[in-house]
Design an enzyme around this catalytic site. Sequence first.
Site, PDB file in Angstrom:
ATOM      1  N   HIS A 179      46.815  38.345  39.318  1.00  0.00           N
ATOM      2  CA  HIS A 179      48.079  38.016  39.979  1.00  0.00           C
ATOM      3  C   HIS A 179      49.132  39.097  39.699  1.00  0.00           C
ATOM      4  O   HIS A 179      49.103  39.747  38.644  1.00  0.00           O
ATOM      5  CB  HIS A 179      48.643  36.697  39.435  1.00  0.00           C
ATOM      6  CG  HIS A 179      47.848  35.487  39.816  1.00  0.00           C
ATOM      7  ND1 HIS A 179      47.522  34.506  38.917  1.00  0.00           N
ATOM      8  CD2 HIS A 179      47.341  35.085  41.011  1.00  0.00           C
ATOM      9  CE1 HIS A 179      46.833  33.549  39.540  1.00  0.00           C
ATOM     10  NE2 HIS A 179      46.710  33.883  40.808  1.00  0.00           N
ATOM     11  N   CYS A 289      52.300  30.805  34.014  1.00  0.00           N
ATOM     12  CA  CYS A 289      51.383  29.939  34.772  1.00  0.00           C
ATOM     13  C   CYS A 289      51.496  28.465  34.403  1.00  0.00           C
ATOM     14  O   CYS A 289      51.128  27.601  35.186  1.00  0.00           O
ATOM     15  CB  CYS A 289      49.955  30.402  34.544  1.00  0.00           C
ATOM     16  SG  CYS A 289      49.542  30.561  32.807  1.00  0.00           S
TER      17      CYS A 289
HETATM   18  C1  CIR Z   1      42.438  30.845  37.888  1.00  0.00           C
HETATM   19  O1  CIR Z   1      41.564  31.716  37.913  1.00  0.00           O
HETATM   20  O2  CIR Z   1      42.945  30.425  38.918  1.00  0.00           O
HETATM   21  C2  CIR Z   1      42.876  30.286  36.567  1.00  0.00           C
HETATM   22  N1  CIR Z   1      41.790  30.271  35.652  1.00  0.00           N
HETATM   23  C3  CIR Z   1      44.012  31.087  35.996  1.00  0.00           C
HETATM   24  C4  CIR Z   1      45.272  30.982  36.788  1.00  0.00           C
HETATM   25  C5  CIR Z   1      46.429  31.643  36.118  1.00  0.00           C
HETATM   26  N2  CIR Z   1      47.587  31.479  36.911  1.00  0.00           N
HETATM   27  C6  CIR Z   1      48.697  32.182  36.777  1.00  0.00           C
HETATM   28  O3  CIR Z   1      48.771  33.052  35.947  1.00  0.00           O
HETATM   29  N3  CIR Z   1      49.693  31.908  37.597  1.00  0.00           N
END
Ligand code: CIR
Length: 299
Positions: A179, A289
Amino acid sequence: MAAAANKRLIALVREVPSTFHKALSSAPGAGTIDVALAKQQWQGYVSALRKLVDTVHVIPADDAYPDCPFIEDTVVCARGTAVLTRPGHPSRMGEVQAVGDWFKTAEEYAEGALQLQTLAELDAEATLDGGDVLYTGRHMFVGLSKRTNAAAARCLQRAFGPSLPVVPINIQDLDGVLHLKCLVTGLGPGALCVVDSPAGRQVGERMAGAVDGVAYTSVAVPDEFAANVVSIHSDTWRGALVQGNRCRDSVNLLRSAFASSASSSSSLQGAVHELDMSEFIKADGSLTCLSVILEVPAR
Ligand code: CIR
């Protein structure tokens, strides 16, 4: 984020499910996720967040969605509008429902202080993870990644209107970057935190080029996970959550950046909270997140 004195800050978080060890990971070799430890780290995060915002709302976990604590990916909020996303990984799309339900029962929504839109209704082709959206107060940068497409950036521009420029930044060619906010986050009005790596420098240049003539200052941090900072700003600065574990040099840089900003105004006050989010890093998460911050009118 800049909140005026007549505003309140609300944080939304989502609990860690017992299935969290099955969360998506780009580096499964990084180690098995210890769910009990993840729950402890999440509690520490929420306790620190409670010191920075007016209210924290907790949405219960859902074992059917191992990635559900990463609530940032499910909704984008700015200037009184929330847009429910359509996450870019199919296993995560169902996470949005519970977040949407929370908004629909929120007093602020009933009172008209929050507008709610749905990305899928704006464009059925759009996919978006909130981790790709960096709202600085002046711009909304949107990383075009493996999860977030150009249709989603166009939807956000329609949702937030012409007074907030939505600025797409291509990051698809940057190896191993999930991201936009893995590389860069906001520290305060006009200030960014960028990871000091080839990918971080590239993205910094792309952002600067895309908003030619609008200056942002930046703190370049050397450690991979340290650029992902939750920084809460109001009339009196309240503080930041930073990744402390194995990021000593970066934490020192951030502490001095915040200290020098505090010394420039006697009304500024705040604290840098160091957290160890090792179990979330194993699932490609970190700090931003795990929450969504909403600014709503004071009661
Ligand atoms: C994913 O791959 O979607 C999750 N394991 C991690 C998401 C992390 N999201 C973020 O940093 N906004």
